[in-house]
Design a protein around this motif. Sequence first.
Motif, PDB file in Angstrom:
ATOM      1  N   LYS A 133       0.902  -1.166  -0.033  1.00  0.00           N
ATOM      2  CA  LYS A 133      -0.079  -0.084  -0.146  1.00  0.00           C
ATOM      3  C   LYS A 133       0.807   1.118   0.069  1.00  0.00           C
ATOM      4  CE  LYS A 133      -3.576   2.440   2.721  1.00  0.00           C
ATOM      5  NZ  LYS A 133      -4.462   2.417   3.986  1.00  0.00           N
ATOM      6  N   ARG A 134       0.861   2.028  -1.053  1.00  0.00           N
ATOM      7  CA  ARG A 134       1.622   3.215  -1.203  1.00  0.00           C
ATOM      8  C   ARG A 134       1.003   4.551  -0.080  1.00  0.00           C
ATOM      9  NH1 ARG A 134       5.939   5.200  -3.403  1.00  0.00           N
ATOM     10  NH2 ARG A 134       6.224   3.261  -5.051  1.00  0.00           N
ATOM     11  N   LEU A 135       1.807   4.808   0.583  1.00  0.00           N
ATOM     12  CA  LEU A 135       1.485   5.950   1.527  1.00  0.00           C
ATOM     13  C   LEU A 135       2.032   7.318   0.898  1.00  0.00           C
ATOM     14  CD1 LEU A 135       2.522   4.369   5.241  1.00  0.00           C
ATOM     15  CD2 LEU A 135       0.203   4.327   3.951  1.00  0.00           C
ATOM     16  N   GLU A 136       2.888   7.262   0.048  1.00  0.00           N
ATOM     17  CA  GLU A 136       3.468   8.602  -0.427  1.00  0.00           C
ATOM     18  C   GLU A 136       3.702   8.212  -1.793  1.00  0.00           C
ATOM     19  OE1 GLU A 136       7.749  10.834  -0.195  1.00  0.00           O
ATOM     20  OE2 GLU A 136       6.584  10.311   1.672  1.00  0.00           O
ATOM     21  N   PRO A 137       2.668   8.630  -2.818  1.00  0.00           N
ATOM     22  CA  PRO A 137       3.084   8.496  -4.297  1.00  0.00           C
ATOM     23  C   PRO A 137       4.276   9.131  -4.909  1.00  0.00           C
ATOM     24  CG  PRO A 137       1.076   9.822  -3.803  1.00  0.00           C
ATOM     25  CD  PRO A 137       1.502   9.531  -2.386  1.00  0.00           C
ATOM     26  N   ASP A 138       4.812   8.402  -5.749  1.00  0.00           N
ATOM     27  CA  ASP A 138       6.138   9.209  -6.133  1.00  0.00           C
ATOM     28  C   ASP A 138       5.745   9.607  -7.508  1.00  0.00           C
ATOM     29  OD1 ASP A 138       7.932   8.400  -4.316  1.00  0.00           O
ATOM     30  OD2 ASP A 138       8.805   6.690  -5.665  1.00  0.00           O
ATOM     31  N   GLU A 139       6.206  10.882  -8.106  1.00  0.00           N
ATOM     32  CA  GLU A 139       6.008  11.327  -9.354  1.00  0.00           C
ATOM     33  C   GLU A 139       6.415  10.366 -10.164  1.00  0.00           C
ATOM     34  OE1 GLU A 139       9.866  12.735  -7.833  1.00  0.00           O
ATOM     35  OE2 GLU A 139       7.776  12.799  -6.880  1.00  0.00           O
ATOM     36  N   PRO A 140       5.650  10.329 -11.381  1.00  0.00           N
ATOM     37  CA  PRO A 140       6.234   9.106 -12.360  1.00  0.00           C
ATOM     38  C   PRO A 140       7.691   9.401 -12.938  1.00  0.00           C
ATOM     39  CG  PRO A 140       4.062  10.152 -13.318  1.00  0.00           C
ATOM     40  CD  PRO A 140       4.799  10.922 -11.924  1.00  0.00           C
ATOM     41  N   TYR A 141       8.513   8.348 -12.967  1.00  0.00           N
ATOM     42  CA  TYR A 141       9.847   8.487 -13.246  1.00  0.00           C
ATOM     43  C   TYR A 141      10.117   7.890 -14.757  1.00  0.00           C
ATOM     44  CZ  TYR A 141      14.768   8.255 -13.193  1.00  0.00           C
ATOM     45  OH  TYR A 141      16.263   8.355 -13.436  1.00  0.00           O
ATOM     46  N   LYS A 142      10.635   8.616 -15.614  1.00  0.00           N
ATOM     47  CA  LYS A 142      10.592   8.657 -17.144  1.00  0.00           C
ATOM     48  C   LYS A 142      11.616   7.398 -17.198  1.00  0.00           C
ATOM     49  CE  LYS A 142      11.611  10.281 -21.415  1.00  0.00           C
ATOM     50  NZ  LYS A 142      11.995  11.277 -22.232  1.00  0.00           N
ATOM     51  N   VAL A 143      11.275   6.325 -17.527  1.00  0.00           N
ATOM     52  CA  VAL A 143      12.275   5.240 -18.297  1.00  0.00           C
ATOM     53  C   VAL A 143      12.675   5.588 -19.450  1.00  0.00           C
ATOM     54  CG1 VAL A 143      12.334   2.476 -18.326  1.00  0.00           C
ATOM     55  CG2 VAL A 143      11.008   3.758 -16.532  1.00  0.00           C
ATOM     56  N   GLU A 144      14.112   5.561 -19.601  1.00  0.00           N
ATOM     57  CA  GLU A 144      14.462   6.214 -20.921  1.00  0.00           C
ATOM     58  C   GLU A 144      14.224   5.131 -21.937  1.00  0.00           C
ATOM     59  OE1 GLU A 144      18.688   6.453 -20.432  1.00  0.00           O
ATOM     60  OE2 GLU A 144      18.170   8.080 -18.746  1.00  0.00           O
ATOM     61  N   PRO A 145      13.916   5.547 -23.373  1.00  0.00           N
ATOM     62  CA  PRO A 145      13.871   4.613 -24.396  1.00  0.00           C
ATOM     63  C   PRO A 145      15.133   3.511 -24.506  1.00  0.00           C
ATOM     64  CG  PRO A 145      13.559   7.067 -25.112  1.00  0.00           C
ATOM     65  CD  PRO A 145      14.019   6.945 -23.753  1.00  0.00           C
ATOM     66  N   GLY A 146      14.719   2.586 -24.818  1.00  0.00           N
ATOM     67  CA  GLY A 146      15.732   1.349 -24.937  1.00  0.00           C
ATOM     68  C   GLY A 146      15.703   0.501 -23.629  1.00  0.00           C
ATOM     69  N   ALA A 147      14.932   0.990 -22.691  1.00  0.00           N
ATOM     70  CA  ALA A 147      14.722   0.202 -21.448  1.00  0.00           C
ATOM     71  C   ALA A 147      13.306  -0.537 -21.583  1.00  0.00           C
ATOM     72  CB  ALA A 147      14.781   0.876 -20.035  1.00  0.00           C
ATOM     73  N   SER A 148      13.235  -1.531 -22.494  1.00  0.00           N
ATOM     74  CA  SER A 148      12.120  -2.238 -22.933  1.00  0.00           C
ATOM     75  C   SER A 148      11.201  -2.454 -21.735  1.00  0.00           C
ATOM     76  CB  SER A 148      12.579  -3.607 -23.689  1.00  0.00           C
ATOM     77  OG  SER A 148      13.005  -4.513 -22.892  1.00  0.00           O
ATOM     78  N   ALA A 149       9.968  -2.578 -22.049  1.00  0.00           N
ATOM     79  CA  ALA A 149       8.977  -3.122 -20.971  1.00  0.00           C
ATOM     80  C   ALA A 149       9.535  -4.408 -20.297  1.00  0.00           C
ATOM     81  CB  ALA A 149       7.652  -3.206 -21.884  1.00  0.00           C
ATOM     82  N   ASN A 150      10.062  -5.269 -21.167  1.00  0.00           N
ATOM     83  CA  ASN A 150      10.311  -6.606 -20.601  1.00  0.00           C
ATOM     84  C   ASN A 150      11.321  -6.474 -19.558  1.00  0.00           C
ATOM     85  OD1 ASN A 150      10.357  -9.378 -20.332  1.00  0.00           O
ATOM     86  ND2 ASN A 150      11.955  -9.767 -21.914  1.00  0.00           N
ATOM     87  N   ARG A 151      12.402  -5.586 -19.996  1.00  0.00           N
ATOM     88  CA  ARG A 151      13.585  -5.439 -18.877  1.00  0.00           C
ATOM     89  C   ARG A 151      12.947  -4.781 -17.591  1.00  0.00           C
ATOM     90  NH1 ARG A 151      19.014  -2.674 -21.007  1.00  0.00           N
ATOM     91  NH2 ARG A 151      19.792  -3.694 -19.443  1.00  0.00           N
ATOM     92  N   ALA A 152      12.103  -3.885 -18.025  1.00  0.00           N
ATOM     93  CA  ALA A 152      11.452  -2.977 -16.489  1.00  0.00           C
ATOM     94  C   ALA A 152      10.631  -4.142 -15.799  1.00  0.00           C
ATOM     95  CB  ALA A 152      10.846  -1.975 -17.253  1.00  0.00           C
ATOM     96  N   GLU A 153      10.090  -5.218 -16.496  1.00  0.00           N
ATOM     97  CA  GLU A 153       9.193  -6.085 -15.417  1.00  0.00           C
ATOM     98  C   GLU A 153      10.248  -7.096 -14.924  1.00  0.00           C
ATOM     99  OE1 GLU A 153       5.996  -4.626 -15.418  1.00  0.00           O
ATOM    100  OE2 GLU A 153       6.056  -6.635 -14.815  1.00  0.00           O
ATOM    101  N   ARG A 154      11.434  -7.230 -15.393  1.00  0.00           N
ATOM    102  CA  ARG A 154      12.234  -8.178 -14.570  1.00  0.00           C
ATOM    103  C   ARG A 154      12.464  -8.154 -13.056  1.00  0.00           C
ATOM    104  NH1 ARG A 154      17.373  -8.539 -17.836  1.00  0.00           N
ATOM    105  NH2 ARG A 154      16.557  -7.445 -19.546  1.00  0.00           N
ATOM    106  N   GLY A 155      12.875  -7.131 -12.790  1.00  0.00           N
ATOM    107  CA  GLY A 155      13.162  -6.969 -11.194  1.00  0.00           C
ATOM    108  C   GLY A 155      12.739  -5.943 -10.352  1.00  0.00           C
ATOM    109  N   ARG A 156      13.097  -5.808  -9.294  1.00  0.00           N
ATOM    110  CA  ARG A 156      12.416  -4.901  -8.305  1.00  0.00           C
ATOM    111  C   ARG A 156      13.666  -4.258  -7.598  1.00  0.00           C
ATOM    112  NH1 ARG A 156       7.140  -5.581  -5.324  1.00  0.00           N
ATOM    113  NH2 ARG A 156       6.603  -6.228  -7.358  1.00  0.00           N
TER     114      ARG A 156
END
Length: 156
Positions: A133-156
């Motif tokens: 449960k997020r208590l403090e929302p973050d402003e969206p962070y721009k994930v740079e082009p080239g960082a594919s959605a698949n890569r962004a899904e891989r880890g935390r």
Amino acid sequence: MNVRRYQVEDEESVIRLWMDCGLVVSHNNPIRDIQRKLRVNPEWFLVGEIDGRVVATCMAGYEGHRGWINYLAVSPARQRTGLASQIMARAEELLRAAGCPKINLQIRSSNRQVIEFYKSIGFKIDSVVSMGKRLEPDEPYKVEPGASANRAERGR
């Protein structure tokens, strides 16, 4: 690899590493995550460097009941060389010295490679449901082009 405490000058290199490893997603602002960690046990924000370059990171935390690991990352060119095990061993030393009885971490269920890594260093899958449960929302962070959605899904 020299494992040391994070320093403010490391921010750009650390975020680049996290981007290269696919750990940055738009709803987790890495700058804010670093700022938050620096307020709580900043000495447990570990950086691994070789020849003066950041090649690994690991954030450890402990609230008195469970230890937690976040942002374990190793430069893609240096993965599968023992660096993740080395920085994790240091994080475990810190947590053990603090009296921590157990470490928890979260991995996306689709990330089989990382799951197998953690199994290889003694972690087991707990039969639990992870909730947040997020208590403090973050402003969206721009994930740079080239960082594919698949890569962004891989880890935390």
